[in-house]
Design a protein around this motif. Sequence first.
Motif, mmCIF file in Angstrom:
data_model
loop_
_atom_site.group_PDB
_atom_site.id
_atom_site.type_symbol
_atom_site.label_atom_id
_atom_site.label_comp_id
_atom_site.label_asym_id
_atom_site.label_seq_id
_atom_site.Cartn_x
_atom_site.Cartn_y
_atom_site.Cartn_z
ATOM 1 N N SER A 127 55.476 46.919 15.967
ATOM 2 C CA SER A 127 56.637 46.026 16.057
ATOM 3 C C SER A 127 57.644 46.552 17.077
ATOM 4 O O SER A 127 58.261 45.763 17.809
ATOM 5 N N LYS B 6 51.372 50.988 7.203
ATOM 6 C CA LYS B 6 52.774 50.570 7.305
ATOM 7 C C LYS B 6 53.459 51.244 8.497
ATOM 8 O O LYS B 6 54.210 50.600 9.231
ATOM 9 N N GLN B 7 53.192 52.522 8.699
ATOM 10 C CA GLN B 7 53.766 53.236 9.835
ATOM 11 C C GLN B 7 53.219 52.695 11.153
ATOM 12 O O GLN B 7 53.961 52.520 12.122
ATOM 13 N N SER C 59 60.154 55.595 8.932
ATOM 14 C CA SER C 59 59.551 55.113 7.692
ATOM 15 C C SER C 59 59.621 56.302 6.749
ATOM 16 O O SER C 59 60.627 56.999 6.735
ATOM 17 N N TYR D 57 66.413 52.554 18.412
ATOM 18 C CA TYR D 57 64.988 52.449 18.750
ATOM 19 C C TYR D 57 64.531 53.481 19.763
ATOM 20 O O TYR D 57 63.413 53.975 19.697
ATOM 21 N N ALA E 263 60.586 55.539 15.322
ATOM 22 C CA ALA E 263 60.245 54.676 14.187
ATOM 23 C C ALA E 263 60.516 55.464 12.915
ATOM 24 O O ALA E 263 60.031 56.579 12.753
ATOM 25 N N LYS F 228 54.883 49.466 12.008
ATOM 26 C CA LYS F 228 56.242 49.682 12.488
ATOM 27 C C LYS F 228 56.220 50.054 13.978
ATOM 28 O O LYS F 228 57.033 49.552 14.761
#
Length: 134
Positions: free
Chosen positions: A32, A25-26, A68, A49, A66, A29
């Motif tokens: 993306s 998941k990290q 998370s 960002y 990022a 991210k």
Amino acid sequence: MKLWITAPNDGTPPLYAFLDTLEEKQRQKIFSLLALLLQTPETAMREPYVKHFGIERYRALYELRAKSRNLVRITFTLRENGDLLFLVPFIKRHRRDTMQALDASLRLLAQCRDGSCSIQELSIKSYTNGGNAT
């Protein structure tokens, strides 16, 4: 615009080694955010960002952010032609983590200038298709 990474002559590029340590998941991210930088740099090159450092010593450096479960950061600089050169990735737990990464980034830039470190184009496609990008 292109994305570049540092590649020390004696080992794995720091960004690839770091990505291998992250949870999926990290990692997604980060990917993306990298895609956002490529598609709409004018949107991505500002907070939340990206952070630009104002202290004179670190003025050439930026931080990709990022969020998370952990605060994942990657320091980078702009090249003369507007491309991005990613330097030191880290997980921010304390303020000193950022300062250590900034100092490490300056050392890495000096190594790139003296030839003990090279740069190569970041290949997200080969990383995501084959797992490890090294």
